[in-house]
Design a protein around this motif. Structure first.
Motif, short mmCIF file in Angstrom:
data_model
loop_
_atom_site.label_atom_id
_atom_site.label_comp_id
_atom_site.label_asym_id
_atom_site.label_seq_id
_atom_site.Cartn_x
_atom_site.Cartn_y
_atom_site.Cartn_z
N LEU A 220 6.02 -2.68 -9.30
CA LEU A 220 4.77 -3.42 -9.10
C LEU A 220 3.63 -2.48 -8.77
O LEU A 220 3.85 -1.34 -8.32
CB LEU A 220 4.94 -4.45 -7.98
N ASN A 221 2.43 -2.96 -8.98
CA ASN A 221 1.23 -2.21 -8.65
C ASN A 221 0.62 -2.85 -7.40
O ASN A 221 0.19 -4.00 -7.43
CB ASN A 221 0.24 -2.26 -9.82
N CYS A 222 0.60 -2.10 -6.29
CA CYS A 222 0.16 -2.67 -5.01
C CYS A 222 -0.91 -1.79 -4.37
O CYS A 222 -0.89 -0.56 -4.50
CB CYS A 222 1.34 -2.81 -4.05
N SER A 223 -1.81 -2.44 -3.64
CA SER A 223 -2.87 -1.74 -2.93
C SER A 223 -2.93 -2.22 -1.49
O SER A 223 -2.75 -3.41 -1.21
CB SER A 223 -4.23 -1.99 -3.59
N VAL A 224 -3.19 -1.28 -0.59
CA VAL A 224 -3.41 -1.60 0.83
C VAL A 224 -4.91 -1.63 1.07
O VAL A 224 -5.63 -0.68 0.74
CB VAL A 224 -2.74 -0.56 1.74
N PHE A 225 -5.37 -2.72 1.66
CA PHE A 225 -6.78 -2.89 1.99
C PHE A 225 -6.94 -2.84 3.51
O PHE A 225 -6.15 -3.42 4.25
CB PHE A 225 -7.30 -4.24 1.50
N VAL A 226 -7.96 -2.12 3.98
CA VAL A 226 -8.32 -2.09 5.40
C VAL A 226 -9.79 -2.49 5.51
O VAL A 226 -10.66 -1.89 4.86
CB VAL A 226 -8.09 -0.70 6.02
N ASN A 227 -10.03 -3.53 6.30
CA ASN A 227 -11.38 -4.08 6.45
C ASN A 227 -12.02 -4.41 5.11
O ASN A 227 -13.21 -4.20 4.89
CB ASN A 227 -12.27 -3.13 7.25
N ASN B 273 -11.14 -2.25 16.15
CA ASN B 273 -10.32 -3.33 15.61
C ASN B 273 -10.38 -3.30 14.09
O ASN B 273 -11.45 -3.08 13.50
CB ASN B 273 -10.81 -4.69 16.13
N TYR B 274 -9.24 -3.57 13.46
CA TYR B 274 -9.14 -3.51 12.01
C TYR B 274 -8.38 -4.72 11.48
O TYR B 274 -7.56 -5.32 12.19
CB TYR B 274 -8.40 -2.24 11.57
N ILE B 275 -8.65 -5.05 10.22
CA ILE B 275 -7.83 -6.02 9.51
C ILE B 275 -7.22 -5.33 8.30
O ILE B 275 -7.81 -4.39 7.75
CB ILE B 275 -8.63 -7.27 9.08
N TRP B 276 -6.01 -5.76 7.93
CA TRP B 276 -5.37 -5.16 6.76
C TRP B 276 -4.62 -6.23 5.98
O TRP B 276 -4.20 -7.24 6.53
CB TRP B 276 -4.43 -4.01 7.16
N ASN B 277 -4.49 -5.99 4.71
CA ASN B 277 -3.68 -6.85 3.85
C ASN B 277 -3.28 -6.06 2.61
O ASN B 277 -3.70 -4.91 2.42
CB ASN B 277 -4.41 -8.15 3.51
N VAL B 278 -2.46 -6.68 1.78
CA VAL B 278 -1.92 -6.01 0.59
C VAL B 278 -2.10 -6.93 -0.61
O VAL B 278 -1.93 -8.15 -0.51
CB VAL B 278 -0.42 -5.67 0.78
N SER B 279 -2.43 -6.32 -1.74
CA SER B 279 -2.52 -7.02 -3.01
C SER B 279 -1.53 -6.39 -3.98
O SER B 279 -1.44 -5.16 -4.07
CB SER B 279 -3.94 -6.92 -3.58
N CYS B 280 -0.76 -7.21 -4.70
CA CYS B 280 0.20 -6.71 -5.69
C CYS B 280 0.07 -7.50 -6.98
O CYS B 280 -0.16 -8.72 -6.97
CB CYS B 280 1.64 -6.83 -5.19
N ASN B 281 0.23 -6.80 -8.10
CA ASN B 281 0.30 -7.48 -9.38
C ASN B 281 1.46 -6.92 -10.20
O ASN B 281 1.86 -5.76 -10.04
CB ASN B 281 -1.02 -7.37 -10.15
N ASP B 282 2.01 -7.79 -11.06
CA ASP B 282 3.08 -7.34 -11.95
C ASP B 282 2.50 -7.01 -13.32
O ASP B 282 1.29 -7.14 -13.55
CB ASP B 282 4.21 -8.38 -12.03
N THR B 283 3.36 -6.59 -14.25
CA THR B 283 2.91 -6.16 -15.57
C THR B 283 2.30 -7.30 -16.37
O THR B 283 1.47 -7.08 -17.26
CB THR B 283 4.08 -5.51 -16.34
N SER B 284 2.66 -8.53 -16.05
CA SER B 284 2.08 -9.68 -16.74
C SER B 284 0.71 -10.05 -16.21
O SER B 284 0.06 -10.97 -16.72
CB SER B 284 3.01 -10.90 -16.61
N GLY B 285 0.26 -9.37 -15.17
CA GLY B 285 -1.06 -9.63 -14.62
C GLY B 285 -1.10 -10.67 -13.52
O GLY B 285 -2.18 -11.06 -13.06
N ASN B 286 0.06 -11.11 -13.08
CA ASN B 286 0.10 -12.06 -11.96
C ASN B 286 -0.20 -11.33 -10.66
O ASN B 286 0.40 -10.29 -10.37
CB ASN B 286 1.48 -12.72 -11.89
N ILE B 287 -1.11 -11.87 -9.89
CA ILE B 287 -1.58 -11.20 -8.67
C ILE B 287 -1.31 -12.07 -7.45
O ILE B 287 -1.47 -13.29 -7.50
CB ILE B 287 -3.11 -10.91 -8.76
N ASN B 288 -0.91 -11.41 -6.36
CA ASN B 288 -0.79 -12.08 -5.08
C ASN B 288 -1.50 -11.23 -4.03
O ASN B 288 -1.42 -10.00 -4.05
CB ASN B 288 0.68 -12.28 -4.69
N VAL B 289 -2.20 -11.88 -3.13
CA VAL B 289 -2.90 -11.20 -2.04
C VAL B 289 -2.45 -11.84 -0.73
O VAL B 289 -2.48 -13.06 -0.60
CB VAL B 289 -4.43 -11.32 -2.19
N THR B 290 -2.03 -11.03 0.20
CA THR B 290 -1.54 -11.57 1.47
C THR B 290 -2.69 -12.00 2.36
O THR B 290 -3.85 -11.61 2.16
CB THR B 290 -0.71 -10.52 2.25
#
Length: 199
Positions: A41-48, A75-92
Motif C-alpha cells: 500500500l501507499n501510505c502517508s503520515v500527516f502531522v498538523n 501540541n500536535y495532531i497526526w493521522n495516516v492516509s493509505c491508498n491501494d493500487t485501485s485508488g481506494n483511499i482511507n484516512v484515519t
C-alpha cells in the motif's frame, strides 16, 4: 472485462496513543494498514494536516514505523492516509500528542515555621513548594529530607502532598536534633525530572 476492487484499506493507529506525552523531539509513528486484495500500500503520515512522510511499499497487515525528527515543544495532531493500487483511499481520524522537553520549575520553596528559633524536636514542619510545568503539567512530587551528616534521604511522596494552585505542601515531624536538608523532586507528565535547591 475488468474486475475492480471497491474496498479501501483499513488502517489502525498503534502509537503514539491519543493524548500521549513525550519528552523526545523524535517521534515514531506506528500504524498497521491492511487491504483485502493488495499486499503493498501507499501510505502517508500527516502531522498538523501536513504530509510529512510517504511510504509507497507499506506491507499490508504488518506494523509500519515512521520516525519524524525535529519536533519542538507543543501540541500536535497526526493521522495516516493509505491508498491501494485501485485508488481506494482511507484516512484515519486524527490523534493528538504533546512534546514536552522541559523539566518542572521550582518557583518558590518555603517552610513553616520559617525560623530556626521555632524548631524543636517533635515539631511539625510544613514544606511549601510552588511548582509549575509549562507544557504537560506536574505528575509526581516527592519531598526528601535528611540530617546534613546523613547519607540517605527519606522520601515523602504523593498522595501526602496537598495541591492548591500550583503550590504543593506536605508536613512531617522532626524527631532528631540537627541541621536538616530538605528538597523536592518532581517530574511532569512527559517524564522530565528535576530537583529543587536545598532548603
Amino acid at each position: 472485462f475488468n474486475v475492480t476492487d471497491p474496498t479501501a484499506p483499513t488502517i489502525t493507529l498503534n502509537t503514539p496513543v491519543n493524548r500521549s506525552n513525550t519528552s523526545s523531539i523524535n517521534v515514531s509513528f506506528n500504524y498497521t494498514a491492511t487491504d483485502n486484495f493488495y499486499s503493498y500500500l501507499n501510505c502517508s503520515v500527516f502531522v498538523n494536516g501536513t504530509r510529512n512522510v510517504t511510504n509507497s511499499s507499506v506491507v499490508g497487515g504488518s506494523p509500519t514505523i515512521t520516525t519524524i525528527s525535529g519536533f519542538v515543544e507543543g501540541n500536535y495532531i497526526w493521522n495516516v492516509s493509505c491508498n491501494d493500487t485501485s485508488g481506494n483511499i482511507n484516512v484515519t481520524v486524527a490523534r493528538t500528542f504533546t512534546v514536552d522537553t522541559s523539566s518542572p520549575l521550582f518557583n518558590t520553596l518555603t517552610t513553616i515555621p520559617s525560623s530556626e528559633i521555632n524548631l524543636d524536636p517533635n515539631s511539625n514542619i510544613t514544606l511549601l513548594g510552588n511548582i509549575t510545568d509549562n507544557v504537560t503539567g506536574i505528575d509526581t512530587v516527592v519531598m526528601q529530607y535528611k540530617l546534613s551528616n546523613d547519607t540517605l534521604y527519606t522520601n515523602l511522596s504523593n498522595p501526602g502532598f496537598v495541591y492548591v494552585k500550583s503550590t504543593y505542601n506536605i508536613s512531617f515531624i522532626v524527631t532528631r536534633n540537627g541541621t536538616y536538608n530538605l528538597r523536592l523532586w518532581a517530574n511532569d507528565s512527559a517524564g522530565n525530572p528535576a530537583y529543587s535547591n536545598l532548603v
